[in-house]
Design a protein around this motif. Structure first.
Motif, PDB file in Angstrom:
ATOM      1  N   SER A  58       0.809  -1.210   0.000  1.00  0.00           N
ATOM      2  CA  SER A  58       0.000   0.000   0.000  1.00  0.00           C
ATOM      3  C   SER A  58       0.846   1.263   0.000  1.00  0.00           C
ATOM      4  O   SER A  58       0.333   2.352  -0.298  1.00  0.00           O
ATOM      5  CB  SER A  58      -0.921   0.036   1.232  1.00  0.00           C
ATOM      6  N   GLN A  59       2.132   1.138   0.307  1.00  0.00           N
ATOM      7  CA  GLN A  59       2.996   2.321   0.392  1.00  0.00           C
ATOM      8  C   GLN A  59       3.137   3.008  -0.966  1.00  0.00           C
ATOM      9  O   GLN A  59       3.180   2.326  -2.009  1.00  0.00           O
ATOM     10  CB  GLN A  59       4.376   1.921   0.920  1.00  0.00           C
ATOM     11  N   PRO A  60       3.215   4.343  -0.974  1.00  0.00           N
ATOM     12  CA  PRO A  60       3.293   5.094  -2.240  1.00  0.00           C
ATOM     13  C   PRO A  60       4.458   4.679  -3.143  1.00  0.00           C
ATOM     14  O   PRO A  60       4.312   4.670  -4.366  1.00  0.00           O
ATOM     15  CB  PRO A  60       3.451   6.546  -1.763  1.00  0.00           C
ATOM     16  N   HIS A  61       5.613   4.325  -2.557  1.00  0.00           N
ATOM     17  CA  HIS A  61       6.779   3.993  -3.387  1.00  0.00           C
ATOM     18  C   HIS A  61       6.795   2.522  -3.811  1.00  0.00           C
ATOM     19  O   HIS A  61       7.718   2.091  -4.504  1.00  0.00           O
ATOM     20  CB  HIS A  61       8.074   4.338  -2.649  1.00  0.00           C
ATOM     21  N   ILE A  62       5.776   1.757  -3.406  1.00  0.00           N
ATOM     22  CA  ILE A  62       5.682   0.352  -3.845  1.00  0.00           C
ATOM     23  C   ILE A  62       4.563   0.229  -4.885  1.00  0.00           C
ATOM     24  O   ILE A  62       4.826   0.270  -6.076  1.00  0.00           O
ATOM     25  CB  ILE A  62       5.458  -0.599  -2.659  1.00  0.00           C
ATOM     26  N   ALA A  63       3.315   0.098  -4.475  1.00  0.00           N
ATOM     27  CA  ALA A  63       2.216  -0.025  -5.451  1.00  0.00           C
ATOM     28  C   ALA A  63       1.138   1.036  -5.255  1.00  0.00           C
ATOM     29  O   ALA A  63       0.236   1.149  -6.087  1.00  0.00           O
ATOM     30  CB  ALA A  63       1.598  -1.418  -5.385  1.00  0.00           C
ATOM     31  N   ASN A  64       1.176   1.778  -4.138  1.00  0.00           N
ATOM     32  CA  ASN A  64       0.246   2.878  -3.889  1.00  0.00           C
ATOM     33  C   ASN A  64      -1.212   2.425  -4.013  1.00  0.00           C
ATOM     34  O   ASN A  64      -2.015   3.020  -4.730  1.00  0.00           O
ATOM     35  CB  ASN A  64       0.527   4.040  -4.854  1.00  0.00           C
ATOM     36  N   LEU A  65      -1.564   1.361  -3.283  1.00  0.00           N
ATOM     37  CA  LEU A  65      -2.912   0.794  -3.331  1.00  0.00           C
ATOM     38  C   LEU A  65      -3.663   1.096  -2.043  1.00  0.00           C
ATOM     39  O   LEU A  65      -3.065   1.393  -1.012  1.00  0.00           O
ATOM     40  CB  LEU A  65      -2.834  -0.727  -3.507  1.00  0.00           C
ATOM     41  N   THR A  66      -4.992   1.006  -2.098  1.00  0.00           N
ATOM     42  CA  THR A  66      -5.769   1.016  -0.854  1.00  0.00           C
ATOM     43  C   THR A  66      -5.583  -0.339  -0.172  1.00  0.00           C
ATOM     44  O   THR A  66      -5.153  -1.318  -0.801  1.00  0.00           O
ATOM     45  CB  THR A  66      -7.267   1.234  -1.120  1.00  0.00           C
ATOM     46  N   HIS A  67      -5.932  -0.421   1.098  1.00  0.00           N
ATOM     47  CA  HIS A  67      -5.825  -1.695   1.800  1.00  0.00           C
ATOM     48  C   HIS A  67      -6.744  -2.753   1.182  1.00  0.00           C
ATOM     49  O   HIS A  67      -6.399  -3.945   1.128  1.00  0.00           O
ATOM     50  CB  HIS A  67      -6.163  -1.511   3.280  1.00  0.00           C
ATOM     51  N   GLU A  68      -7.907  -2.330   0.709  1.00  0.00           N
ATOM     52  CA  GLU A  68      -8.821  -3.280   0.061  1.00  0.00           C
ATOM     53  C   GLU A  68      -8.176  -3.858  -1.196  1.00  0.00           C
ATOM     54  O   GLU A  68      -8.204  -5.066  -1.439  1.00  0.00           O
ATOM     55  CB  GLU A  68     -10.140  -2.607  -0.289  1.00  0.00           C
ATOM     56  N   GLN A  69      -7.593  -2.985  -2.034  1.00  0.00           N
ATOM     57  CA  GLN A  69      -6.940  -3.448  -3.259  1.00  0.00           C
ATOM     58  C   GLN A  69      -5.748  -4.348  -2.939  1.00  0.00           C
ATOM     59  O   GLN A  69      -5.547  -5.387  -3.570  1.00  0.00           O
ATOM     60  CB  GLN A  69      -6.485  -2.239  -4.087  1.00  0.00           C
ATOM     61  N   ALA A  70      -4.964  -3.966  -1.940  1.00  0.00           N
ATOM     62  CA  ALA A  70      -3.805  -4.763  -1.556  1.00  0.00           C
ATOM     63  C   ALA A  70      -4.233  -6.127  -1.040  1.00  0.00           C
ATOM     64  O   ALA A  70      -3.569  -7.144  -1.288  1.00  0.00           O
ATOM     65  CB  ALA A  70      -2.994  -4.027  -0.489  1.00  0.00           C
ATOM     66  N   GLY A  71      -5.364  -6.172  -0.323  1.00  0.00           N
ATOM     67  CA  GLY A  71      -5.880  -7.440   0.172  1.00  0.00           C
ATOM     68  C   GLY A  71      -6.205  -8.403  -0.951  1.00  0.00           C
ATOM     69  O   GLY A  71      -6.059  -9.623  -0.801  1.00  0.00           O
ATOM     70  N   ARG A  72      -6.621  -7.878  -2.084  1.00  0.00           N
ATOM     71  CA  ARG A  72      -6.915  -8.749  -3.226  1.00  0.00           C
ATOM     72  C   ARG A  72      -5.631  -9.333  -3.816  1.00  0.00           C
ATOM     73  O   ARG A  72      -5.609 -10.477  -4.284  1.00  0.00           O
ATOM     74  CB  ARG A  72      -7.699  -7.970  -4.282  1.00  0.00           C
ATOM     75  N   TYR A  73      -4.545  -8.547  -3.820  1.00  0.00           N
ATOM     76  CA  TYR A  73      -3.267  -9.065  -4.318  1.00  0.00           C
ATOM     77  C   TYR A  73      -2.707 -10.140  -3.404  1.00  0.00           C
ATOM     78  O   TYR A  73      -1.916 -10.991  -3.838  1.00  0.00           O
ATOM     79  CB  TYR A  73      -2.253  -7.924  -4.473  1.00  0.00           C
ATOM     80  N   LEU A  74      -3.104 -10.122  -2.137  1.00  0.00           N
ATOM     81  CA  LEU A  74      -2.668 -11.155  -1.204  1.00  0.00           C
ATOM     82  C   LEU A  74      -3.108 -12.545  -1.669  1.00  0.00           C
ATOM     83  O   LEU A  74      -2.466 -13.552  -1.363  1.00  0.00           O
ATOM     84  CB  LEU A  74      -3.225 -10.851   0.190  1.00  0.00           C
ATOM     85  N   THR A  75      -4.193 -12.581  -2.430  1.00  0.00           N
ATOM     86  CA  THR A  75      -4.669 -13.849  -2.989  1.00  0.00           C
ATOM     87  C   THR A  75      -3.601 -14.506  -3.853  1.00  0.00           C
ATOM     88  O   THR A  75      -3.447 -15.729  -3.858  1.00  0.00           O
ATOM     89  CB  THR A  75      -5.939 -13.611  -3.828  1.00  0.00           C
TER      90      THR A  75
END
Length: 434
Positions: free
Chosen positions: A276-293
């Motif tokens: 979620s950090q700006p210098h990594i992927a800059n995602l919301t927590h919801e969006q990042a949770g989907r990538y955890l899949t």
């Protein structure tokens, strides 16, 4: 030392070619699925609780530490419970304990209370410990000893299926229904928003409680095979003649499980905050949770592939290759930026996939009548996940990305274990059923 787990837990019965264990293993696979599912809900729950209770990384990872402390505390009582009431009733009891904890999470969310949340997660983890103490050694000894790693990797793939689906469930029903989960980056919530966000946990844990109760009823009515009391008495007498500490593969296997759990849990629990950090992927927590899949999906794919590979290649050599791959991608994660760092962290799931089941089966190889005690020690070592709080401290002190150097160091110990520590000494005849 873990107390002896009766052969109702890790069956040390005589060879029984007439017994079919396929249906029982299929049912046990559903347990692997459920405890994987529930464990990984924590990966979306932690960033959620961090915003609800305004926690530091150290406080956030402490939640997961409490979860894994349950493995250390509950392992010996679980073994003794299995010996007292039997394998089948213990499985039902474990599921009902987990269901009670899930209902308690609904209470914690309605208050809301950080302390009650910690307590209820401990209760759920204690129920999972009871299932783990029984199911892992059972799967390991059902069938030919030389294919034990392959067999446990195959069943653990169902665990990974649960871990793959859980982030989508958590992202949609927890993060997707909360202010903190849908905001860009970290956000400071008002008191009213924190209360509303906390209550988003009620529905998902209610659904989990219902499924656990249904599964408990199914297992209570299922004709699981009896494991034989005479073999239990014989194994207890034989165990007195041998020492666990003479077996190098177990002595180094216990810390291997412990250290591996630090790596796996650290990656999974800090994944959402990291990407979620700006210098990594800059995602919301919801969006990042989907990538955890994708992280957990890689573990599922790796376990299916590993099961097939180990039919042809030595399990120790396969483990060494996977640990080297894990070290490489973790170093990329530490020093890269943007989506390269995100995808390298996702890729570590593929390399972590075979580690737990392979270390477990290598650890009990050649223990003979000591298999039950050895299995208990390896399950207790899952408490290593509690030390994820160390990575939380490193993240607060030196930065989240730098903290993944701890994970890279863990991979090196697994490599040492694969190449040398896993070689059996004073091997005894392996136990086998079916």
């Amino acid at each position: 030392m873990a107390g002896p787990i009766s052969s109702t837990a890790a069956p040390a019965a005589a060879h029984n070619p007439g017994t079919r264990y396929g249906p029982a293993l299929t049912l046990l696979a559903s347990l692997f699925f459920m405890w994987g599912f529930i464990t990984v809900i924590n990966n979306t729950l932690l960033p959620h609780l961090r915003s609800v209770f305004e926690l530091s990384y150290t406080q956030t990872t402490l939640i997961e530490s409490v979860w894994f402390i349950a493995y250390f505390v509950a392992s010996i009582p679980s073994a003794k419970l299995i010996e007292r009431i039997g394998y089948q009733k213990s499985l039902v009891t474990g599921l009902l304990i987990m269901a009670a904890g899930a209902l308690g999470m609904m209470l914690a969310a309605s208050i809301p209370s950080y302390g009650v949340t910690l307590l209820m997660l401990f209760v759920i983890a204690s129920g999972i410990t009871l299932l783990q103490v029984a199911a892992n050694p059972y799967v390991a000894v059902v069938g030919k000893p030389e294919t034990a790693s392959s067999r446990l990797n195959l069943v653990q793939a169902m665990n990974s299926a649960g871990t793959m689906l859980a982030p989508m469930f958590g992202a949609y029903l927890i993060l997707g229904r909360s202010k903190g989960g849908t905001a860009q980056g970290d956000v400071v919530l008002t008191q009213a928003e924190r209360l509303a966000d906390a209550q988003s946990v009620i529905l998902p844990y209610g659904l989990v409680a219902v499924v656990l109760v249904v599964l408990a009823v199914v297992i209570a009515r299922f004709p699981l095979p009896a494991m034989g009391a005479s073999a239990t008495r014989l194994a207890k007498e034989e165990r007195k003649k041998h020492s666990l500490w003479a077996h190098r593969n177990l002595v180094f296997g216990v810390p291997a499980i412990f250290i591996y759990l630090i790596a796996e849990i650290g990656v999974a629990n800090l994944f959402v905050n990291f990407v979620s950090q700006p210098h990594i992927a800059n995602l919301t927590h919801e969006q990042a949770g989907r990538y955890l899949t994708f992280l957990w999906g890689g573990m599922m794919v790796g376990r299916f592939a590993g099961s097939a590979i180990m039919q042809r290649f030595d399990a120790g050599k396969v483990l060494a290759a996977f640990s080297i791959g894990a070290f490489i991608v973790m170093m990329i994660t530490v020093f890269a930026h943007g989506e390269v760092a995100m995808w390298s962290l996702i890729l570590v799931g593929l390399f972590h996939s075979i580690m737990f089941p392979t270390i477990f089966t290598l650890g009990i190889k050649g223990l003979g009548p000591l298999t039950e005690e050895g299995s208990g020690l390896l399950i207790m070592a899952i408490a290593g996940g509690a030390l994820v709080v160390v990575q939380g401290y490193l993240a607060d002190r030196f930065g989240l990305q730098t903290s993944f150097l701890l994970t890279a160091v863990c991979e090196l110990y697994i490599l040492f274990y694969a190449l040398w520590g896993s070689k059996p000494t004073h091997a005894l005849p392996d136990q086998q059923i079916g």
